[in-house]
Design a protein around this motif. Sequence first.
Motif, short mmCIF file in Angstrom:
data_model
loop_
_atom_site.label_atom_id
_atom_site.label_comp_id
_atom_site.label_asym_id
_atom_site.label_seq_id
_atom_site.Cartn_x
_atom_site.Cartn_y
_atom_site.Cartn_z
N LEU A 139 -50.91 72.19 56.77
CA LEU A 139 -50.28 70.92 57.12
C LEU A 139 -49.83 70.95 58.57
N ALA B 232 -48.97 65.22 57.57
CA ALA B 232 -47.96 65.22 56.51
C ALA B 232 -47.35 63.83 56.35
N ARG C 126 -45.87 65.12 51.97
CA ARG C 126 -44.62 65.90 52.10
C ARG C 126 -43.93 66.02 50.75
N ARG D 259 -45.76 68.50 48.66
CA ARG D 259 -45.44 69.83 49.18
C ARG D 259 -44.08 70.30 48.65
N LEU E 159 -49.04 71.71 46.42
CA LEU E 159 -50.12 71.82 47.42
C LEU E 159 -50.69 73.23 47.51
#
Length: 360
Positions: free
Chosen positions: A210, A248, A253, A256, A261
């Motif tokens: 990322l 991102a 995000r 994540r 992810l």
Amino acid sequence: MHEAADGAPKAAPRPVDVIVIGGGQAGLAAGYHLSRAGADFVILDAQPRPGGAWRHAWPSLRLFSPAQYSSLPGRMMPAPAAGGHPDAAHVVAYLTDYEQRYRLPVIRPVRVRAVRRSGASLQVETDAGIWRARIVISATGTWWRPYVPYHPGIGDFGGEQLHTAGYRGPESFRGKRVLVVGGGNSAAQILAELSQVAQTTWATLRPPRLLPDEVDGRALFELATRRHRAALAGQDAASIGDLGDIVAVASVRQARDRGMLKAEPMFSRITPDGVAWADGSTAACDVIVWCTGFRPALGHLAPLRLRGPGGAIGTDGTRALAEPRLHLLGYGDWTGPASATLIGAGRTARQMVGEIIARL
């Protein structure tokens, strides 16, 4: 006579100075600068309505940049009412307004079948007749040529397979086991969405990276521009890949932060009920989503025989080396820095049209 999408008669084919093939973001950017230069041109678009490939994208797809950094020349993209990065529907509305605001001469739906040399002109053969032009700009993009790499056993899989281009949202995958293949932005956004309704596995060629949260499409465009200029000067410069692979955006995000992810290495083969790795491990899945990119949609240029070793068309900027009456716009960095993006297409189109007008 033929009819346009709104029922109005299509203009009869006639000789023009410039024909733009494709009415998406790159074609509209070219049309804007051609119009400002007073050129005699038309834009031939295969789609029944404005919006280009954005009309076919999944609803939650987000641009990498805020609206103010995702605009075509002359008209700032309005910010979405809900804030954040614009989605596909917002981009369609913007492109529709843009086309109408500048009264660009888009004729649709017209499908271009072939471009051929014809004396001093290029002949553009379509399902609505034959046009001739002194210059042709091909701006058909890549969406219409989805790419799925071959893997052993791909034909044996008993579940569903689809490409990014066929993805329409998460609801039909609820409760299923879904394998997402690919390490780019589309894969990350689709995985983020599917992970909320399905059991997901992510397979990538290399560990996904990322970009820093503060890096968006504007920064990427500027980096691509600097790298392009450095290459022209025979110098080295940092590449986008030095920073990371995935922007991102908010949904990524959030995924994540949920720990969704984590990617597996690329599998070695596909089995009837899933995939297998070289070490003997396996994963069962009901669906494989191939987020493996696209190829330029250039079949209409085949009669010109421009492809060189490896299948690429050699260019000097946007101009085809083997056919100087042809320009290519919006296919990626090889036709201008970040020219497959909204802001990149506009900047590349300005320089391209300047060269065209000088020749005309």
